[in-house]
Write a protein that holds these residues in place. Structure first.
Motif, PDB file in Angstrom:
ATOM      1  N   TYR A  64       0.849  -1.188   0.000  1.00 18.76           N
ATOM      2  CA  TYR A  64       0.000   0.000   0.000  1.00 18.76           C
ATOM      3  C   TYR A  64       0.889   1.244   0.000  1.00 18.76           C
ATOM      4  CZ  TYR A  64      -3.351  -3.515   1.479  1.00 18.76           C
ATOM      5  OH  TYR A  64      -4.118  -4.651   1.539  1.00 18.76           O
ATOM      6  N   ARG A  65       0.361   2.273  -0.615  1.00 16.97           N
ATOM      7  CA  ARG A  65       1.137   3.502  -0.770  1.00 16.97           C
ATOM      8  C   ARG A  65       0.287   4.716  -0.428  1.00 16.97           C
ATOM      9  NH1 ARG A  65       3.687   5.870  -6.386  1.00 16.97           N
ATOM     10  NH2 ARG A  65       3.779   8.039  -5.705  1.00 16.97           N
ATOM     11  N   THR A  66       0.936   5.710   0.193  1.00 21.69           N
ATOM     12  CA  THR A  66       0.287   6.993   0.444  1.00 21.69           C
ATOM     13  C   THR A  66       1.276   8.102   0.101  1.00 21.69           C
ATOM     14  OG1 THR A  66      -0.909   5.993   2.307  1.00 21.69           O
ATOM     15  CG2 THR A  66      -0.980   8.393   2.117  1.00 21.69           C
TER      16      THR A  66
ATOM     17  N   GLU B 265       4.241  21.423  11.559  1.00 24.61           N
ATOM     18  CA  GLU B 265       3.320  21.119  10.462  1.00 24.61           C
ATOM     19  C   GLU B 265       3.867  20.004   9.580  1.00 24.61           C
ATOM     20  OE1 GLU B 265       2.532  24.720   8.344  1.00 24.61           O
ATOM     21  OE2 GLU B 265       1.314  25.587   9.959  1.00 24.61           O
ATOM     22  N   CYS B 266       5.149  20.044   9.282  1.00 28.07           N
ATOM     23  CA  CYS B 266       5.737  19.013   8.421  1.00 28.07           C
ATOM     24  C   CYS B 266       5.812  17.669   9.139  1.00 28.07           C
ATOM     25  CB  CYS B 266       7.123  19.455   7.946  1.00 28.07           C
ATOM     26  SG  CYS B 266       7.058  20.792   6.715  1.00 28.07           S
ATOM     27  N   GLY B 267       6.138  17.690  10.424  1.00 26.80           N
ATOM     28  CA  GLY B 267       6.157  16.454  11.202  1.00 26.80           C
ATOM     29  C   GLY B 267       4.775  15.822  11.270  1.00 26.80           C
ATOM     30  N   ALA B 268       3.747  16.656  11.469  1.00 21.46           N
ATOM     31  CA  ALA B 268       2.373  16.147  11.515  1.00 21.46           C
ATOM     32  C   ALA B 268       1.952  15.578  10.165  1.00 21.46           C
ATOM     33  CB  ALA B 268       1.417  17.267  11.943  1.00 21.46           C
ATOM     34  N   ALA B 269       2.409  16.199   9.086  1.00 27.73           N
ATOM     35  CA  ALA B 269       2.063  15.711   7.742  1.00 27.73           C
ATOM     36  C   ALA B 269       2.692  14.349   7.482  1.00 27.73           C
ATOM     37  CB  ALA B 269       2.526  16.721   6.693  1.00 27.73           C
TER      38      ALA B 269
ATOM     39  N   ILE C 207       2.030   8.052   7.443  1.00 26.06           N
ATOM     40  CA  ILE C 207       2.213   6.767   8.130  1.00 26.06           C
ATOM     41  C   ILE C 207       0.867   6.230   8.615  1.00 26.06           C
ATOM     42  CG2 ILE C 207       3.273   5.639  10.122  1.00 26.06           C
ATOM     43  CD1 ILE C 207       5.454   7.906   9.930  1.00 26.06           C
ATOM     44  N   ARG C 208       0.122   7.081   9.297  1.00 28.32           N
ATOM     45  CA  ARG C 208      -1.184   6.682   9.859  1.00 28.32           C
ATOM     46  C   ARG C 208      -2.120   6.165   8.781  1.00 28.32           C
ATOM     47  NH1 ARG C 208      -3.563  11.817  11.059  1.00 28.32           N
ATOM     48  NH2 ARG C 208      -4.075  11.656   8.831  1.00 28.32           N
ATOM     49  N   ASP C 209      -2.191   6.879   7.655  1.00 29.11           N
ATOM     50  CA  ASP C 209      -3.140   6.506   6.614  1.00 29.11           C
ATOM     51  C   ASP C 209      -2.704   5.237   5.867  1.00 29.11           C
ATOM     52  OD1 ASP C 209      -4.534   8.717   7.407  1.00 29.11           O
ATOM     53  OD2 ASP C 209      -3.919   9.985   5.733  1.00 29.11           O
ATOM     54  N   THR C 210      -1.401   5.019   5.747  1.00 25.29           N
ATOM     55  CA  THR C 210      -0.919   3.776   5.138  1.00 25.29           C
ATOM     56  C   THR C 210      -1.194   2.597   6.067  1.00 25.29           C
ATOM     57  OG1 THR C 210       0.848   5.025   4.058  1.00 25.29           O
ATOM     58  CG2 THR C 210       1.068   2.639   4.076  1.00 25.29           C
ATOM     59  N   PHE C 211      -0.943   2.781   7.334  1.00 29.78           N
ATOM     60  CA  PHE C 211      -1.195   1.738   8.337  1.00 29.78           C
ATOM     61  C   PHE C 211      -2.663   1.328   8.337  1.00 29.78           C
ATOM     62  CE2 PHE C 211      -2.415   0.737  12.781  1.00 29.78           C
ATOM     63  CZ  PHE C 211      -1.652  -0.400  12.968  1.00 29.78           C
ATOM     64  N   ALA C 212      -3.558   2.302   8.164  1.00 27.32           N
ATOM     65  CA  ALA C 212      -4.994   2.021   8.193  1.00 27.32           C
ATOM     66  C   ALA C 212      -5.427   1.125   7.030  1.00 27.32           C
ATOM     67  CB  ALA C 212      -5.778   3.337   8.156  1.00 27.32           C
ATOM     68  N   LYS C 213      -4.679   1.138   5.942  1.00 26.24           N
ATOM     69  CA  LYS C 213      -5.023   0.322   4.775  1.00 26.24           C
ATOM     70  C   LYS C 213      -4.552  -1.126   4.917  1.00 26.24           C
ATOM     71  CE  LYS C 213      -4.058   4.377   1.883  1.00 26.24           C
ATOM     72  NZ  LYS C 213      -3.160   4.905   0.830  1.00 26.24           N
TER      73      LYS C 213
ATOM     74  N   GLY D  18       0.187   6.992  18.487  1.00 22.10           N
ATOM     75  CA  GLY D  18      -0.880   6.492  17.629  1.00 22.10           C
ATOM     76  C   GLY D  18      -0.763   5.041  17.228  1.00 22.10           C
ATOM     77  N   MET D  19       0.452   4.478  17.279  1.00 23.12           N
ATOM     78  CA  MET D  19       0.683   3.084  16.880  1.00 23.12           C
ATOM     79  C   MET D  19       1.609   2.431  17.902  1.00 23.12           C
ATOM     80  SD  MET D  19       1.269   3.925  12.830  1.00 23.12           S
ATOM     81  CE  MET D  19       2.194   2.422  12.536  1.00 23.12           C
ATOM     82  N   PRO D  20       1.138   2.296  19.142  1.00 27.27           N
ATOM     83  CA  PRO D  20       1.996   1.749  20.197  1.00 27.27           C
ATOM     84  C   PRO D  20       2.486   0.344  19.859  1.00 27.27           C
ATOM     85  CG  PRO D  20      -0.305   1.817  20.901  1.00 27.27           C
ATOM     86  CD  PRO D  20      -0.217   2.594  19.633  1.00 27.27           C
ATOM     87  N   GLY D  21       3.739   0.078  20.203  1.00 26.89           N
ATOM     88  CA  GLY D  21       4.322  -1.227  19.950  1.00 26.89           C
ATOM     89  C   GLY D  21       5.079  -1.315  18.642  1.00 26.89           C
ATOM     90  N   THR D  22       4.946  -0.311  17.795  1.00 29.31           N
ATOM     91  CA  THR D  22       5.668  -0.308  16.523  1.00 29.31           C
ATOM     92  C   THR D  22       7.165  -0.131  16.772  1.00 29.31           C
ATOM     93  OG1 THR D  22       3.775   0.685  15.384  1.00 29.31           O
ATOM     94  CG2 THR D  22       5.916   0.875  14.301  1.00 29.31           C
ATOM     95  N   GLU D  23       7.962  -0.933  16.084  1.00 29.65           N
ATOM     96  CA  GLU D  23       9.417  -0.811  16.185  1.00 29.65           C
ATOM     97  C   GLU D  23       9.896   0.217  15.174  1.00 29.65           C
ATOM     98  OE1 GLU D  23      11.542  -4.482  16.116  1.00 29.65           O
ATOM     99  OE2 GLU D  23      10.140  -5.504  17.460  1.00 29.65           O
ATOM    100  N   ILE D  24      10.422   1.325  15.678  1.00 26.35           N
ATOM    101  CA  ILE D  24      10.807   2.458  14.842  1.00 26.35           C
ATOM    102  C   ILE D  24      12.325   2.509  14.725  1.00 26.35           C
ATOM    103  CG2 ILE D  24      10.601   4.952  14.507  1.00 26.35           C
ATOM    104  CD1 ILE D  24       8.273   4.860  16.562  1.00 26.35           C
ATOM    105  N   GLY D  25      12.814   2.740  13.524  1.00 29.77           N
ATOM    106  CA  GLY D  25      14.257   2.851  13.382  1.00 29.77           C
ATOM    107  C   GLY D  25      14.656   3.355  12.009  1.00 29.77           C
TER     108      GLY D  25
END
Length: 306
Positions: free
Chosen positions: A138-140, A231-235, A240-246, A282-289
């Motif tokens: 999926y892509r956003t 603003e850019c960080g929120a964008a 990420i949020r919208d891709t995850f939702a798909k 918003g996505m607890p437990g996600t491994e970020i790196g």
């Protein structure tokens, strides 16, 4: 002629090429101006591809027809027709069709793991890809810098110009940002800013370069520069949020990796922190790196699997 593998990472600003022999020993690494197929068009992109690849092969005395595998991770590969155009450019150079893999320069990171994963890139432009446990992708975002590329260096640079223009119009105050932009660019009037935008709107790297000054100003407490970062960080979080939702995930049961990449997310600590904080909320437990392998090395790895 000896066989070899090639990986390419072609972003909107820079193009990179890495070549290795069948045993994996690196034969050479090369850099040239980059391009984005969806904004620069096929003709300009073809010339940029050739100016990166052909001199390198000539230097190493390699023939395109002897390539054992080549993966092109390129900005602006947004549709089957884009993929076809990019492939055609490399086939014209003599690379075998069956040994050629073309991917969007963000999507290539999904080749690092078989687990569900997300990758968001913010450099000159921005984009997010996700792959779920079924292997669906999926892509956003990332469609072009006029209607998309939110949270990117270009987006930030354009916001800088708007803020400086607003101060020159007497509407706001940017006590650090405006003097810095005037000093570094000479854009000290609305007329000059207008001319600069008109001259560089399609060559987006020049506008994206202004994001560096936004970071300098924000680090010194300029409120407008800090606002631009928020603003850019929120964008980027929105991508990420919208891709995850798909994606088809049963979180938190499914392990999920999120990789942050691109010059803005890697080098701008403020943007990185904003995005990471929003993901943890918003996505607890996600491994970020940050990816352990660069896009260039990941492309070379994919080439060797062909």
């Amino acid at each position: 002629m000896k066989g070899y593998y090639a990986g390419l990472d072609i972003g909107g600003t820079n193009g990179r090429l890495k070549i290795c022999d069948p045993d994996g020993a690196v034969l050479g690494e090369f850099t040239a101006p980059g391009c984005s197929l969806n904004t620069d068009g096929i003709e300009k992109s073809r010339l940029r591809y050739r100016s990166l690849v052909l001199p390198a092969l000539d230097e190493l005395k390699l023939d395109p027809g002897c390539c054992l595998g080549i993966c092109v991770a390129a900005s602006g590969i947004d549709s089957p027709s884009d993929e076809h155009d990019c492939k055609s450019s490399f086939e014209e150079m003599g690379f075998p069709h069956e040994r050629l893999l073309v991917l969007n320069d963000c999507q290539v990171f999904l080749h690092m793991t078989e687990e569900p994963a997300l990758v968001v890139i913010s450099g000159t432009g921005s984009i997010c890809f996700g792959r779920d446990k079924k292997g669906s992708i999926y892509r956003t975002g990332g469609w072009n810098h006029i209607i998309s590329d939110e949270g990117s260096g270009f987006d930030m640079g354009l916001k800088v110009l708007k803020a400086v223009g607003d101060e020159l119009s007497g509407r706001i105050k940017c006590p650090v940002l405006t003097p810095l932009i005037i000093e570094k660019t000479g854009l000290d009037s609305l007329e000059k800013i207008d001319d600069f935008i008109n001259a560089n709107l399609m060559e987006k790297s020049e506008i994206a370069r202004l994001s560096l000054f936004a970071f300098q100003a924000a680090s010194q407490g300029d409120r407008e520069a800090i606002r631009i970062h928020r603003e850019c960080g929120a964008a980027l979080w929105g991508l990420i949020r919208d891709t995850f939702a798909k994606m088809d995930l049963k979180s938190p049961a499914d392990k999920l990796n999120l990789w942050l990449w691109g010059s803005v997310l890697v080098k701008n600590d403020m943007i990185h922190s904003i995005v990471e904080e929003k993901v943890r909320e918003g996505m607890p437990g996600t491994e970020i790196g940050i990816p352990k392998m660069s896009a260039l090395d990941t492309a070379l790895k994919a080439a060797r699997s062909l």
